[in-house]
Design an enzyme around this catalytic site. Structure first.
Site, PDB file in Angstrom:
ATOM      1  N   ARG A   4       0.853  -1.203   0.000  1.00  0.00           N
ATOM      2  CA  ARG A   4       0.000   0.000   0.000  1.00  0.00           C
ATOM      3  C   ARG A   4       0.883   1.244   0.000  1.00  0.00           C
ATOM      4  NH1 ARG A   4      -1.353   1.657   4.610  1.00  0.00           N
ATOM      5  NH2 ARG A   4      -2.162  -0.315   5.404  1.00  0.00           N
ATOM      6  N   ASP A  38      -6.936  19.353 -14.522  1.00  0.00           N
ATOM      7  CA  ASP A  38      -7.276  17.991 -14.919  1.00  0.00           C
ATOM      8  C   ASP A  38      -6.935  17.887 -16.409  1.00  0.00           C
ATOM      9  OD1 ASP A  38      -8.572  15.729 -15.921  1.00  0.00           O
ATOM     10  OD2 ASP A  38     -10.256  15.895 -14.527  1.00  0.00           O
ATOM     11  N   LYS A  96      -8.176   6.983 -19.294  1.00  0.00           N
ATOM     12  CA  LYS A  96      -8.506   7.541 -20.604  1.00  0.00           C
ATOM     13  C   LYS A  96      -7.290   7.468 -21.537  1.00  0.00           C
ATOM     14  CE  LYS A  96     -12.220   8.267 -18.222  1.00  0.00           C
ATOM     15  NZ  LYS A  96     -12.497   9.525 -17.545  1.00  0.00           N
ATOM     16  N   TYR A 133     -16.062  17.541 -15.191  1.00  0.00           N
ATOM     17  CA  TYR A 133     -16.427  16.124 -15.276  1.00  0.00           C
ATOM     18  C   TYR A 133     -17.484  15.822 -14.194  1.00  0.00           C
ATOM     19  CZ  TYR A 133     -15.911  11.072 -14.948  1.00  0.00           C
ATOM     20  OH  TYR A 133     -16.157   9.725 -14.909  1.00  0.00           O
TER      21      TYR A 133
HETATM   22  C1  LIG Z   1     -12.919   9.947 -16.302  1.00  0.00           C
HETATM   23  C2  LIG Z   1     -12.540  11.286 -15.830  1.00  0.00           C
HETATM   24  C3  LIG Z   1     -12.283  11.531 -14.469  1.00  0.00           C
HETATM   25  C4  LIG Z   1     -12.457  10.467 -13.409  1.00  0.00           C
HETATM   26  O1  LIG Z   1     -11.593   9.419 -13.576  1.00  0.00           O
HETATM   27  P1  LIG Z   1     -11.922   7.889 -13.174  1.00  0.00           P
HETATM   28  O2  LIG Z   1     -10.683   7.184 -13.564  1.00  0.00           O
HETATM   29  O3  LIG Z   1     -13.143   7.475 -13.921  1.00  0.00           O
HETATM   30  O4  LIG Z   1     -12.168   7.904 -11.701  1.00  0.00           O
HETATM   31  C5  LIG Z   1     -11.884  12.807 -14.095  1.00  0.00           C
HETATM   32  N1  LIG Z   1     -11.765  13.796 -15.004  1.00  0.00           N
HETATM   33  C6  LIG Z   1     -12.011  13.607 -16.307  1.00  0.00           C
HETATM   34  C7  LIG Z   1     -11.860  14.734 -17.254  1.00  0.00           C
HETATM   35  C8  LIG Z   1     -12.409  12.353 -16.764  1.00  0.00           C
HETATM   36  O5  LIG Z   1     -12.675  12.185 -18.066  1.00  0.00           O
END
Ligand SMILES: *Cc1c(COP(=O)(O)O)cnc(C)c1O
Length: 396
Positions: free
Chosen positions: A59, A183, A208, A111
């Protein structure tokens, strides 16, 4: 970070493509394995109490995770990276930097999961969350308060692909105690590196583009400030939302081809946006690579390509969008984005259903595409099929 200093070669001096393949990913010192192994172990032997090779319990740290953290830090040109079990787990970990009474400025089309986490979970701990249009610098200036701790930017945004001027927001935040968090999920570090534009922290859903193959869920934070690292590292271990070694390995494997994938995603998306713009059934196309997109100039300045996300509205309302979304064969009807395969989704009833009735509500006739890296001829033909499925009565 400790691990990095032990290494001989400074991959930071090399090109992005080279870093994506080698940074943090040198042959395994124990066996010579060219690819970083999946260290599928929960614990590590100690020769005597406290005498070990830098790892005690998985962890706290795992070598596969260390490699991923180092790789993404190198790509974002940051000093350190910390990996989490998901993008939202990364967001939750950043929230541990907040104190009751703090204020967070979130983009008005953040998001949906980020909005939900801040508004429904983090806000319970005495934190005020306010949504503003962060592409409007006057609105950002007006919304900053002495107690603002985060300005939380997404660019391009989801699903309208609005572009936020990262350097412009950074200049506003510079003389303010707030931290600028970007982000960078939609752009990936190949196309945009927020730390070089003045951001304090970069966050990714590695689910992504970084992972890129729709086979893993993960998150990552990159930054430069050592004190922030220490706080986040403490909470990464204390709260424990860490990714497993196989997940880290899958993300690392995806990252090796990030540069070539992003080139093709961007080229295919540009062709799709231009095609959609010429169709009678289409009301409006949202893609920062189109010269008439309101954020085109800023995007051209701060990004080296416009990425693979395209949104558009159809004439004929909800019914038209539902018919088109159900008619594709190359595009799979699914949430998520950033994989090699093309995806189509209907935000109003899928990804953005949870923000109905808020500032983030989206139009019922909006469709969002994650344009993949299939042959562009097949992609366009599939969109022709989708548009042909829109009932004529709906368009009138
Ligand atoms: C998918 C996404 C998230 C969240 O990520 P997860 O891996 O699904 O928890 C945050 N910001 C953006 C822009 C995203 O596309």
């Amino acid at each position: 970070m400790e691990r990095e200093r032990e290494r001989g070669h400074d991959w930071r001096a090399t090109s992005f493509e080279t870093r994506a393949i080698h940074a943090g990913q040198e042959p395994d010192p124990a066996t010579g394995a060219v690819i970083v192994p999946i260290y599928q172990t929960s614990t590590f032997v100690q020769e005597a109490v406290g005498v070990h090779k830098g790892y005690e319990y998985a962890r706290t740290d795992n070598p596969t995770r260390s490699a991923l953290q180092e790789a993404v830090a190198a790509l974002e040109e940051g000093a350190w990276g910390l990996a989490y079990a998901s993008g939202l787990a990364a967001t939750q970990n950043l929230a541990y930097l907040l104190e009751p009474g703090d204020h967070v400025l979130l983009s008005d089309d953040a998001y949906g999961g980020t909005y939900r986490l801040f508004a429904k979970v983090i806000a319970r701990y005495g934190i005020t969350v306010e949504q503003v249009d962060l592409s409007d610098l006057d609105a950002v200036r007006a919304a900053l308060r002495p107690e603002t701790k985060f300005v939380w930017v997404e660019t391009p945004t989801n699903p309208y692909l609005k572009v936020v001027d990262i350097a412009g927001v950074a200049a506003l935040v510079q003389d303010h105690p707030a931290m600028l968090v970007v982000d960078n999920t939609f752009a990936s570090p190949y196309l945009q590196r927020p730390l070089t534009l003045g951001a304090d922290l970069v966050l990714h859903s590695t689910t992504k583009y970084l992972g890129g193959h729709s086979d893993v869920v993960g998150g990552l934070v990159v930054g430069n400030d050592r004190a922030v690292y220490e706080t986040l590292k403490f909470h990464q271990n204390a709260a424990g939302a860490v990714p497993g070694p196989l997940d880290c390995w899958l993300a690392l494997r995806g990252i090796k081809t990030l540069a070539v994938r992003m080139e093709r995603h961007s080229a295919n998306a540009q062709a799709v946006a231009e095609f959609l713009g010429e169709q009678d059934a289409v009301e409006r196309v949202y893609y920062p690579g189109l010269p008439d997109h309101p954020g085109h100039e800023i995007a051209a300045r701060q990004m080296s390509g416009f990425s693979g996300m395209v949104s558009f509205t159809l004439r004929g309302g909800y019914e038209a969008a539902a018919a088109a979304a159900a008619a594709t064969r190359v595009f799979a009807l699914a949430e998520s984005l950033g994989g090699v395969e093309s995806l189509i989704e209907h935000p109003g009833v899928m990804t953005h259903a949870s923000v109905a009735g808020t500032k983030g509500e989206v139009a019922p006739n909006l469709l969002r595409l994650s344009v993949g890296i299939e042959g562009i001829g097949d992609i366009i033909e599939d969109l022709e099929r989708a548009l042909a499925a829109v009932p004529v009565a709906a368009i009138r």
